[in-house]
Design a protein around this motif. Structure first.
Motif, PDB file in Angstrom:
ATOM      1  N   TYR A 211       0.833  -1.211   0.000  1.00  0.00           N
ATOM      2  CA  TYR A 211       0.000   0.000   0.000  1.00  0.00           C
ATOM      3  C   TYR A 211       0.866   1.260   0.000  1.00  0.00           C
ATOM      4  O   TYR A 211       0.623   2.196  -0.768  1.00  0.00           O
ATOM      5  CB  TYR A 211      -0.927   0.020   1.213  1.00  0.00           C
ATOM      6  N   THR A 212       1.880   1.285   0.849  1.00  0.00           N
ATOM      7  CA  THR A 212       2.751   2.460   0.934  1.00  0.00           C
ATOM      8  C   THR A 212       3.493   2.692  -0.376  1.00  0.00           C
ATOM      9  O   THR A 212       3.592   3.827  -0.866  1.00  0.00           O
ATOM     10  CB  THR A 212       3.758   2.290   2.086  1.00  0.00           C
ATOM     11  N   ALA A 213       4.004   1.595  -0.967  1.00  0.00           N
ATOM     12  CA  ALA A 213       4.751   1.712  -2.222  1.00  0.00           C
ATOM     13  C   ALA A 213       3.868   2.180  -3.361  1.00  0.00           C
ATOM     14  O   ALA A 213       4.232   3.085  -4.130  1.00  0.00           O
ATOM     15  CB  ALA A 213       5.396   0.368  -2.571  1.00  0.00           C
ATOM     16  N   PHE A 214       2.681   1.587  -3.478  1.00  0.00           N
ATOM     17  CA  PHE A 214       1.795   1.967  -4.574  1.00  0.00           C
ATOM     18  C   PHE A 214       1.210   3.360  -4.358  1.00  0.00           C
ATOM     19  O   PHE A 214       0.943   4.074  -5.333  1.00  0.00           O
ATOM     20  CB  PHE A 214       0.684   0.931  -4.748  1.00  0.00           C
ATOM     21  N   SER A 215       1.013   3.769  -3.122  1.00  0.00           N
ATOM     22  CA  SER A 215       0.534   5.127  -2.859  1.00  0.00           C
ATOM     23  C   SER A 215       1.506   6.152  -3.427  1.00  0.00           C
ATOM     24  O   SER A 215       1.111   7.100  -4.125  1.00  0.00           O
ATOM     25  CB  SER A 215       0.357   5.351  -1.349  1.00  0.00           C
ATOM     26  N   ALA A 216       2.783   5.969  -3.113  1.00  0.00           N
ATOM     27  CA  ALA A 216       3.798   6.901  -3.612  1.00  0.00           C
ATOM     28  C   ALA A 216       3.846   6.885  -5.135  1.00  0.00           C
ATOM     29  O   ALA A 216       3.975   7.936  -5.776  1.00  0.00           O
ATOM     30  CB  ALA A 216       5.164   6.548  -3.031  1.00  0.00           C
ATOM     31  N   ALA A 217       3.723   5.694  -5.719  1.00  0.00           N
ATOM     32  CA  ALA A 217       3.777   5.588  -7.177  1.00  0.00           C
ATOM     33  C   ALA A 217       2.559   6.236  -7.831  1.00  0.00           C
ATOM     34  O   ALA A 217       2.677   6.901  -8.873  1.00  0.00           O
ATOM     35  CB  ALA A 217       3.882   4.127  -7.597  1.00  0.00           C
ATOM     36  N   VAL A 218       1.383   6.045  -7.243  1.00  0.00           N
ATOM     37  CA  VAL A 218       0.153   6.617  -7.799  1.00  0.00           C
ATOM     38  C   VAL A 218       0.202   8.139  -7.742  1.00  0.00           C
ATOM     39  O   VAL A 218      -0.185   8.832  -8.695  1.00  0.00           O
ATOM     40  CB  VAL A 218      -1.081   6.076  -7.044  1.00  0.00           C
ATOM     41  N   VAL A 219       0.679   8.686  -6.620  1.00  0.00           N
ATOM     42  CA  VAL A 219       0.808  10.144  -6.494  1.00  0.00           C
ATOM     43  C   VAL A 219       1.735  10.701  -7.571  1.00  0.00           C
ATOM     44  O   VAL A 219       1.531  11.812  -8.081  1.00  0.00           O
ATOM     45  CB  VAL A 219       1.321  10.508  -5.081  1.00  0.00           C
ATOM     46  N   GLU A 220       2.746   9.913  -7.953  1.00  0.00           N
ATOM     47  CA  GLU A 220       3.684  10.348  -8.986  1.00  0.00           C
ATOM     48  C   GLU A 220       3.201  10.009 -10.398  1.00  0.00           C
ATOM     49  O   GLU A 220       3.938  10.195 -11.366  1.00  0.00           O
ATOM     50  CB  GLU A 220       5.054   9.695  -8.758  1.00  0.00           C
ATOM     51  N   GLY A 221       1.973   9.491 -10.528  1.00  0.00           N
ATOM     52  CA  GLY A 221       1.401   9.264 -11.848  1.00  0.00           C
ATOM     53  C   GLY A 221       1.648   7.894 -12.446  1.00  0.00           C
ATOM     54  O   GLY A 221       1.794   7.767 -13.666  1.00  0.00           O
ATOM     55  N   LEU A 222       1.675   6.863 -11.600  1.00  0.00           N
ATOM     56  CA  LEU A 222       1.949   5.505 -12.086  1.00  0.00           C
ATOM     57  C   LEU A 222       1.000   5.086 -13.198  1.00  0.00           C
ATOM     58  O   LEU A 222       1.422   4.614 -14.256  1.00  0.00           O
ATOM     59  CB  LEU A 222       1.852   4.512 -10.918  1.00  0.00           C
ATOM     60  N   TRP A 223      -0.311   5.247 -12.969  1.00  0.00           N
ATOM     61  CA  TRP A 223      -1.286   4.735 -13.933  1.00  0.00           C
ATOM     62  C   TRP A 223      -1.399   5.608 -15.179  1.00  0.00           C
ATOM     63  O   TRP A 223      -2.031   5.215 -16.144  1.00  0.00           O
ATOM     64  CB  TRP A 223      -2.648   4.558 -13.261  1.00  0.00           C
ATOM     65  N   GLN A 224      -0.773   6.774 -15.161  1.00  0.00           N
ATOM     66  CA  GLN A 224      -0.673   7.544 -16.396  1.00  0.00           C
ATOM     67  C   GLN A 224       0.468   7.027 -17.269  1.00  0.00           C
ATOM     68  O   GLN A 224       0.457   7.186 -18.494  1.00  0.00           O
ATOM     69  CB  GLN A 224      -0.437   9.036 -16.085  1.00  0.00           C
ATOM     70  N   ARG A 225       1.453   6.389 -16.609  1.00  0.00           N
ATOM     71  CA  ARG A 225       2.606   5.873 -17.348  1.00  0.00           C
ATOM     72  C   ARG A 225       2.430   4.417 -17.758  1.00  0.00           C
ATOM     73  O   ARG A 225       3.065   3.957 -18.706  1.00  0.00           O
ATOM     74  CB  ARG A 225       3.878   5.997 -16.493  1.00  0.00           C
ATOM     75  N   VAL A 226       1.578   3.665 -17.029  1.00  0.00           N
ATOM     76  CA  VAL A 226       1.383   2.242 -17.319  1.00  0.00           C
ATOM     77  C   VAL A 226       0.012   2.060 -17.963  1.00  0.00           C
ATOM     78  O   VAL A 226      -1.023   2.242 -17.318  1.00  0.00           O
ATOM     79  CB  VAL A 226       1.481   1.394 -16.035  1.00  0.00           C
ATOM     80  N   SER A 227      -0.009   1.674 -19.234  1.00  0.00           N
ATOM     81  CA  SER A 227      -1.262   1.501 -19.966  1.00  0.00           C
ATOM     82  C   SER A 227      -1.757   0.064 -19.874  1.00  0.00           C
ATOM     83  O   SER A 227      -1.047  -0.834 -19.396  1.00  0.00           O
ATOM     84  CB  SER A 227      -1.047   1.867 -21.435  1.00  0.00           C
ATOM     85  N   GLY A 228      -2.982  -0.153 -20.354  1.00  0.00           N
ATOM     86  CA  GLY A 228      -3.517  -1.509 -20.412  1.00  0.00           C
ATOM     87  C   GLY A 228      -2.686  -2.402 -21.309  1.00  0.00           C
ATOM     88  O   GLY A 228      -2.491  -3.596 -21.020  1.00  0.00           O
TER      89      GLY A 228
END
Length: 327
Positions: A211-228
């Motif tokens: 949760y902590t790792a993905f929170s930081a990644a999401v705030v930095e735009g993880l799902w904008q960089r990783v597509s389907g």
């Protein structure tokens, strides 16, 4: 055949997926970030303390006689896998954080609990599996960061290990592990008697780190960089990697003349990678904003190996049952 496939709906797998969804929708922000960082550090320390407390010296000494098998498992884990990882990062469709994550995945040690469980289901050498999986996990605390420092500085995926990261490995992973193992004569009985509680703490720690790792990644735009499309490529790549390693371990077991029981150990211990060890190590080696993307391949591979190994272990058990019925 349907029951092993339903391993994808195992509670911990669902909990992992739910944690990723929660971090994606409600990531830790602001004042919550340092709070979760402290909780994560405490969880990692507790996780590796319990890993040390669970490690049985008797099992290790009893299984250590089969050194050829253990050497084969370690070679597969820390030599064959990294070589395949270096090959993967040269592929044109494997770039950026996916390349870093896939290479990091190949540098991790084997799992412990599931490797032993699948070996037992398949009718393999359980004592040897305990020895191989435990030693691989212990060795990984030191070998994985060293391999990251050496291999991830090469073109394709880069990372560097600072003195702070080395200190973190020593203080948060190695020292708690050794402390837990040193205290095993006094707390080993408690750990053995309360396996469900220990398992809950074990898995809860992993979920908190994820949760902590993905929170930081999401705030930095993880799902904008990783597509389907990228996720589909990652899924296919992890499936191919697992299939190749399993075929190679089966061939190596036959080439070395191992018994059926020992070939099963090599198959299950040599082809698996530890999420429980990988997530904390990634949190110490990579910047907070990158950890989520780096451990994404580890999580995908984890689900795939659970499903595939469950199916294969059940097939081994059914084949052994039919052979016993004929004798």
């Amino acid at each position: 055949m349907l029951r092993p496939i339903l391993a994808v709906f195992e509670p911990f797998v669902l909990a992992l997926l739910g944690t990723v969804v929660l971090a994606s929708l409600l990531p830790a922000r602001g004042v919550g970030v340092p709070i979760f960082e402290v909780l994560t550090t405490a969880a990692i320390v507790l996780l590796f303390f319990l890993h040390g407390a669970k490690l049985s010296r008797e099992a290790l000494l009893g299984g250590a006689r089969n050194w050829r098998l253990h050497l084969a498992v370690l070679t597969t884990t820390f030599v064959l896998f990294p070589m395949l990882g270096l090959g993967l990062v040269t592929l044109p469709f494997v770039t950026g954080t996916m390349a870093a994550g896939l290479l990091f995945l190949t540098l991790l040690p084997s799992t412990v609990q599931s490797s032993i469980a699948f070996t037992a289901i398949a009718g393999g050498n359980v004592a040897a599996a305990v020895c191989s999986a435990s030693f691989s996990n212990l060795l990984g605390i030191v070998v994985t960061p060293a391999l990251v420092a050496i291999l991830m500085s090469l073109p394709g995926a880069s990372a560097s290990i600072s003195t702070d990261a080395i200190e973190g490995i020593a203080l948060q992973l190695l020292l708690p592990f050794l402390a837990g193992h040193a205290l095993r004569p006094w707390i080993g009985g408690f750990v053995t008697r309360h396996k469900p509680l220990v398992s809950t703490v074990d898995r809860g720690s992993i979920l908190l780190v994820v949760y902590t790792a993905f929170s930081a990644a999401v705030v930095e735009g993880l799902w904008q960089r990783v597509s389907g499309e990228s996720l589909a490529v990652l899924l296919a790549t992890c499936c191919a990697l697992l299939a190749v390693v399993m075929l190679l371990t089966l061939g190596l077991g036959r080439l070395l003349g191992f018994s059926r029981e020992d070939r099963i150990v090599l198959l299950f211990c040599g082809s698996k990678k530890s999420l429980a060890t990988g997530v904390p190590i990634a949190g110490l080696l990579f910047p907070a904003a990158e950890v989520g993307a780096v451990i994404l391949p580890v999580m995908v591979f984890h689900q795939i190996q659970l499903i595939a190994c469950a199916v294969i272990a059940r097939l081994y058990a059914e084949r052994a049952g039919r052979a016993a019925a004929l004798t």
